[in-house]
Write an enzyme that holds these catalytic residues in place. Sequence first.
Site, PDB file in Angstrom:
ATOM      1  N   GLY A 186     -71.038  39.290  28.779  1.00 26.35           N
ATOM      2  CA  GLY A 186     -70.427  39.655  27.502  1.00 26.35           C
ATOM      3  C   GLY A 186     -69.327  40.668  27.719  1.00 26.35           C
TER       4      GLY A 186
ATOM      5  N   GLU B  83     -65.594  34.780  27.382  1.00 23.87           N
ATOM      6  CA  GLU B  83     -66.576  35.367  28.299  1.00 23.87           C
ATOM      7  C   GLU B  83     -67.340  34.274  29.043  1.00 23.87           C
ATOM      8  OE1 GLU B  83     -67.115  38.416  29.192  1.00 23.87           O
ATOM      9  OE2 GLU B  83     -65.769  39.414  27.777  1.00 23.87           O
TER      10      GLU B  83
ATOM     11  N   GLU C 214     -67.592  33.654  32.971  1.00 26.34           N
ATOM     12  CA  GLU C 214     -68.862  33.851  33.674  1.00 26.34           C
ATOM     13  C   GLU C 214     -69.464  32.560  34.216  1.00 26.34           C
ATOM     14  OE1 GLU C 214     -69.493  36.817  34.158  1.00 26.34           O
ATOM     15  OE2 GLU C 214     -68.949  38.042  32.435  1.00 26.34           O
TER      16      GLU C 214
ATOM     17  N   ASP D 247     -78.451  53.182  18.609  1.00 25.41           N
ATOM     18  CA  ASP D 247     -78.503  53.712  19.976  1.00 25.41           C
ATOM     19  C   ASP D 247     -78.540  52.604  21.028  1.00 25.41           C
ATOM     20  OD1 ASP D 247     -80.895  52.622  19.342  1.00 25.41           O
ATOM     21  OD2 ASP D 247     -82.117  54.348  19.922  1.00 25.41           O
TER      22      ASP D 247
ATOM     23  N   GLU E 104     -72.097  38.385  41.336  1.00 22.25           N
ATOM     24  CA  GLU E 104     -73.531  38.594  41.361  1.00 22.25           C
ATOM     25  C   GLU E 104     -74.163  38.180  40.038  1.00 22.25           C
ATOM     26  OE1 GLU E 104     -76.907  41.396  43.325  1.00 22.25           O
ATOM     27  OE2 GLU E 104     -75.012  42.321  42.797  1.00 22.25           O
TER      28      GLU E 104
END
Lengths: 229, 229
Positions: B46, B62, B66, B84, B115
């Site tokens: 992302g 994205e 990826e 949070d 990776e």
Amino acid sequence: MTFSYKYERPALAVDCVVFGLDDDDLKVLLIRRDIEPFQGRWALPGGFVRMDETVDEAAKRELVEETGVGRVFLEQLYTFSALDRDPRERVVSVAYFALVNLSDHRVKAATDAREAAWFATSDLPALAFDHEIIVDKALERLRGKVRYQPVGFELLPPKFTLRMLQRLYEKVLEKALDKRNFRKKVLAMGLLEELDEVEQDVAHRAARLYRFDKKRYRELEKQGFDFEL
Amino acid sequence: MTFSYKYERPALAVDCVVFGLDDDDLKVLLIRRDIEPFQGRWALPGGFVRMDETVDEAAKRELVEETGVGRVFLEQLYTFSALDRDPRERVVSVAYFALVNLSDHRVKAATDAREAAWFATSDLPALAFDHEIIVDKALERLRGKVRYQPVGFELLPPKFTLRMLQRLYEKVLEKALDKRNFRKKVLAMGLLEELDEVEQDVAHRAARLYRFDKKRYRELEKQGFDFEL
């Protein structure tokens, strides 16, 4: 005071599609805009997300402000992000949809307080921003959901007749349903509690009242039961 | 250069839950983070949404970066906005879920390049941010969707055996299905085209190959047909 960032950021808002059902139609709550852009046009209730609240909390806050009712069915719908959806600047909006019971007097009182009105989904005025697209998406979601989850009951008063329940499905699915088949299917699920009461103040023969048995549904759900209507 | 606003704004990101199915498991594509926060932890692919792209476009971009594959099933899942969820600052993330065919060599090649790795959904490592919550939500959506929409085929190669199809449903729904019942139901829908080919290079007796008839499905859908498995 201003806030500065290294990269440009869109503003973040929420918009709520509030559905209600009256004797005639499936309805959506709209607010008349008193400022530009789209001044004078009808729009979905909504507003900007504050930094100290989640998008869920922002939607709940807007809903209380606009409908006066806090405990209603509210679910995130979809996030709308077309580049030009707001002529002022880029605003990304997380849309929610809510289901309210229009016979609840608290809903009526709050919506009378400002220039808000309920419109039949089949006869909406031109809306501000991309709100027509948002309403369409909400209707699509509602149609899918009523068949596989017992959310339709949120649109009814706690005690309802089978006729009211059928009318709800007919209004949402936009098709006539066979009365016998519908009743058979509904009752076979074992989720309606038959009450020792009949409806009041009706011109036709007073029909039996039922209540949706939420507790029973939770039990059945745990056992892998699939709601389907 | 900085950008200033009258009100504080969260940053806006997208995260993608990419599902794939191999011989053993339903898998999710994860990327190992090489920067703080959560350096060294596995995370969903992302990144931040650019001002000149919609959230859909950001997710697609994205995904190409990826997985190397542009034309995959990709759908908006849910927007996550816990205050949070990112320790640096407030980031609201619009999550997507994608279904890819792991036998497509382009998928493999791209994920080998950095990776990245495929993990069984039943055995995920600790993830960065709130990505475990996002994966759970995506699994829930996938489970609901495979039953009522023909999306599962996106996880299979274009030609597949009935055994492969059943295994897909068993992996996604996490339960064993009766072979006879499953085949009967699948074939009764009339959506599978039986090919004049059998599978190649298998140790067991080579089984018949089928193809999902998308065109037929579109026709039936218009007539009000409901997919259900």
